[in-house]
Design an enzyme around this catalytic site. Structure first.
Site, mmCIF file in Angstrom:
data_model
loop_
_atom_site.group_PDB
_atom_site.id
_atom_site.type_symbol
_atom_site.label_atom_id
_atom_site.label_comp_id
_atom_site.label_asym_id
_atom_site.label_seq_id
_atom_site.Cartn_x
_atom_site.Cartn_y
_atom_site.Cartn_z
ATOM 1 N N SER A 297 -2.515 2.681 6.645
ATOM 2 C CA SER A 297 -3.907 3.110 6.516
ATOM 3 C C SER A 297 -4.761 2.767 7.744
ATOM 4 O O SER A 297 -5.938 2.420 7.607
ATOM 5 C CB SER A 297 -4.527 2.541 5.232
ATOM 6 O OG SER A 297 -3.838 3.040 4.101
ATOM 7 N N GLY B 126 -0.478 4.618 3.144
ATOM 8 C CA GLY B 126 -0.961 5.787 2.409
ATOM 9 C C GLY B 126 -1.905 5.461 1.264
ATOM 10 O O GLY B 126 -2.172 6.307 0.418
ATOM 11 N N HIS C 283 11.622 2.711 8.050
ATOM 12 C CA HIS C 283 10.319 2.956 7.433
ATOM 13 C C HIS C 283 10.418 2.710 5.930
ATOM 14 O O HIS C 283 11.449 3.001 5.314
ATOM 15 C CB HIS C 283 9.866 4.397 7.710
ATOM 16 C CG HIS C 283 8.446 4.626 7.309
ATOM 17 N ND1 HIS C 283 8.081 4.872 6.005
ATOM 18 C CD2 HIS C 283 7.300 4.599 8.028
ATOM 19 C CE1 HIS C 283 6.770 5.000 5.939
ATOM 20 N NE2 HIS C 283 6.265 4.837 7.161
ATOM 21 N N LYS D 266 5.453 12.236 9.377
ATOM 22 C CA LYS D 266 6.172 12.324 8.094
ATOM 23 C C LYS D 266 6.615 13.780 7.860
ATOM 24 O O LYS D 266 6.922 14.488 8.813
ATOM 25 C CB LYS D 266 5.317 11.765 6.962
ATOM 26 C CG LYS D 266 4.808 10.357 7.299
ATOM 27 C CD LYS D 266 4.280 9.617 6.121
ATOM 28 C CE LYS D 266 3.763 8.269 6.580
ATOM 29 N NZ LYS D 266 3.362 7.391 5.489
ATOM 30 N N GLU E 68 4.481 -3.040 8.581
ATOM 31 C CA GLU E 68 3.820 -2.093 7.685
ATOM 32 C C GLU E 68 3.934 -2.594 6.243
ATOM 33 O O GLU E 68 4.945 -2.322 5.572
ATOM 34 C CB GLU E 68 4.499 -0.721 7.788
ATOM 35 C CG GLU E 68 4.382 -0.083 9.149
ATOM 36 C CD GLU E 68 4.416 1.436 9.044
ATOM 37 O OE1 GLU E 68 3.514 2.067 9.601
ATOM 38 O OE2 GLU E 68 5.306 1.985 8.381
ATOM 39 N N ASN F 287 3.104 8.971 13.132
ATOM 40 C CA ASN F 287 4.229 9.323 12.271
ATOM 41 C C ASN F 287 3.796 10.498 11.390
ATOM 42 O O ASN F 287 3.044 10.315 10.444
ATOM 43 C CB ASN F 287 4.607 8.097 11.422
ATOM 44 C CG ASN F 287 5.672 8.421 10.393
ATOM 45 O OD1 ASN F 287 6.289 9.482 10.427
ATOM 46 N ND2 ASN F 287 5.896 7.485 9.474
ATOM 47 N N GLU G 73 9.366 4.264 3.480
ATOM 48 C CA GLU G 73 9.741 5.447 2.669
ATOM 49 C C GLU G 73 11.243 5.681 2.732
ATOM 50 O O GLU G 73 11.848 6.121 1.751
ATOM 51 C CB GLU G 73 8.936 6.666 3.143
ATOM 52 C CG GLU G 73 7.484 6.568 2.670
ATOM 53 C CD GLU G 73 6.450 7.167 3.607
ATOM 54 O OE1 GLU G 73 6.808 7.980 4.468
ATOM 55 O OE2 GLU G 73 5.270 6.784 3.494
HETATM 56 P P1 PGA Z 1 -0.552 5.752 6.724
HETATM 57 O O1 PGA Z 1 1.041 5.711 7.049
HETATM 58 O O2 PGA Z 1 -1.260 5.550 8.044
HETATM 59 O O3 PGA Z 1 -0.776 7.109 6.134
HETATM 60 O O4 PGA Z 1 -0.816 4.632 5.783
HETATM 61 C C1 PGA Z 1 1.560 4.797 7.978
HETATM 62 C C2 PGA Z 1 3.058 4.902 8.014
HETATM 63 O O5 PGA Z 1 3.660 5.178 6.969
HETATM 64 O O6 PGA Z 1 3.670 4.721 9.073
#
Ligand code: PGA
Length: 252
Positions: free
Chosen positions: A212, A173, A95, A11, A167, A9, A97
């Protein structure tokens, strides 16, 4: 057990030319392995360029979001039909976010899942609890509610087209991934929920872990038979770490 699935992803990172460089780097390093499926989710504006580079490869293409409507007066939105036209096979829906920064609620996510399926796109449906929910013992009820509303009204054959991504919001993140045990426990609960509500083999549904994931912790996560792959954020922006995660996923 379903084939492991690794999704990057991206982003809101990479211009079109940067996206092309990253894909070329991934293709130079990655030796496709039938034991694992790989997909990338670049930003909308880079989808076409990436689709072009991925066309002769087995790597799949995902969008990071989609509108639930087919077409019309929806300024700034992109329809499932348009994503299909661009060559996407997958779309990330729900997601954290999108949920927490852009106000997407369970009903909107539900509509997006239906719209994606209607147009032949495979949803990668994200669910996960916030830190305060985990700390107050609500993880299972939060996950269950997200599953109930997101998947409401789907038939078993629809469900078999969906990938679920667990997640935990506190792990995204933050550099603080869930432990293999924590993820396994929630993945098991997700599968039990599916078994309780649909007549199907829940073991065949792909449940990814996200939050992460790195080349360092991937091996431990994939040791769990409940974890069928990963939705990778930060570590997918580097070709070496993304390919390394895919290679680890291809191991037994
Ligand atoms: P990250 O993001 O691996 O940077 O924690 C995962 C995601 O948001 O899908």
């Amino acid at each position: 057990m379903p084939k492991r699935f690794i999704v990057g992803n991206w982003k809101m990172h990479k211009t079109i030319s940067q996206a092309e460089v990253l894909i070329r780097d991934i293709l130079a390093l990655y030796k496709p392995n039938p034991a694992v499926e790989l997909a990338v989710a670049p930003p909308y504006v880079a989808l076409q360029a990436v689709a072009h580079l991925l066309a002769p490869t087995p790597i799949g293409l995902a969008a990071q979001n989609v509108c639930a409507k087919d077409e019309g007066a929806f300024t700034g939105e992109v329809s499932p039909f348009m994503l299909k036209d661009l060559g996407c096979q997958y779309v990330i829906i729900g997601h954290s976010e999108r949920r927490h920064l852009f106000g997407e609620n369970d009903q909107i996510i539900h509509e997006k899942i239906h719209a994606a399926l209607h147009h032949g796109l495979h949803p990668i449906f994200c669910i996960g609890e916030r830190l305060e929910e985990r700390e107050s013992g609500q993880t299972h009820s939060v996950i269950q509610h997200q599953l109930e509303t997101g998947l409401f009204g789907l038939k078993s054959q629809d469900l078999s087209l969906i990938t679920i991504a667990y997640e935990p919001v506190w792990a995204i993140g933050t550099g603080r991934a869930a432990s293999t045990e924590q993820a396994t426990e929630v993945h098991t609960a997700i599968r039990s929920f599916i078994t309780a509500h649909w007549e199907m083999n829940a073991g065949a549904i792909r449940i990814l872990y996200g939050g992460s994931v790195t080349a360092e912790n991937a091996q431990s996560l994939f040791q769990s038979p409940e974890i069928n792959g990963a939705l990778v954020g930060k570590a997918c922006l580097n070709s070496e770490s993304f390919v390394k995660i895919a290679e680890i996923a291809a191991l037994d």
